[in-house]
Design a protein around this motif. Structure first.
Motif, PDB file in Angstrom:
ATOM      1  N   SER A  51       0.828  -1.199   0.000  1.00 37.24           N
ATOM      2  CA  SER A  51       0.000   0.000   0.000  1.00 37.24           C
ATOM      3  C   SER A  51       0.868   1.256   0.000  1.00 37.24           C
ATOM      4  N   LYS A  52       1.858   1.303   0.861  1.00 35.01           N
ATOM      5  CA  LYS A  52       2.741   2.475   0.935  1.00 35.01           C
ATOM      6  C   LYS A  52       3.533   2.652  -0.357  1.00 35.01           C
ATOM      7  N   TYR A  53       3.904   1.544  -0.994  1.00 37.67           N
ATOM      8  CA  TYR A  53       4.582   1.626  -2.301  1.00 37.67           C
ATOM      9  C   TYR A  53       3.696   2.368  -3.294  1.00 37.67           C
ATOM     10  N   TRP A  54       2.397   2.013  -3.356  1.00 41.83           N
ATOM     11  CA  TRP A  54       1.486   2.657  -4.308  1.00 41.83           C
ATOM     12  C   TRP A  54       1.181   4.091  -3.912  1.00 41.83           C
ATOM     13  N   TYR A  55       1.093   4.362  -2.601  1.00 44.06           N
ATOM     14  CA  TYR A  55       0.901   5.755  -2.178  1.00 44.06           C
ATOM     15  C   TYR A  55       2.069   6.620  -2.647  1.00 44.06           C
TER      16      TYR A  55
END
Length: 84
Positions: A51-55
């Motif tokens: 999730s943080k990668y995509w954010y």
């Protein structure tokens, strides 16, 4: 179907709890809004790292912006897509 319409469909699927259908659409696009949807979907899934990668690919949205309020975040994405 336009990118915007397709991404709205992804948000609709996500709001209805159909993670897989929403994910299928989100991963087909690479713009910042698709990446935001993708990030939220991985947040729903509980995959914080992904999730943080995509954010990081959204151009400014952060994992912590909406905390755990997925419903409010999906509504914000819908509002954004409907305004453009």
């Amino acid at each position: 179907m336009s990118n915007r319409a397709h991404l709205l469909e992804a948000v609709t699927f996500a709001q209805a709890g159909d993670w897989d259908a929403a994910h299928q659409i989100a991963q087909d696009y690479s713009d910042s809004t698709a990446n935001w949807i993708h990030a939220v979907l991985h947040k729903i899934e509980g995959d914080t790292w992904n999730s943080k990668y995509w954010y990081a690919r959204t151009g400014g949205h952060q994992y912590e912006d909406y905390a755990a309020d997925i419903s409010r975040e999906l509504s914000a994405i819908r509002q954004f897509l409907e305004s453009v």
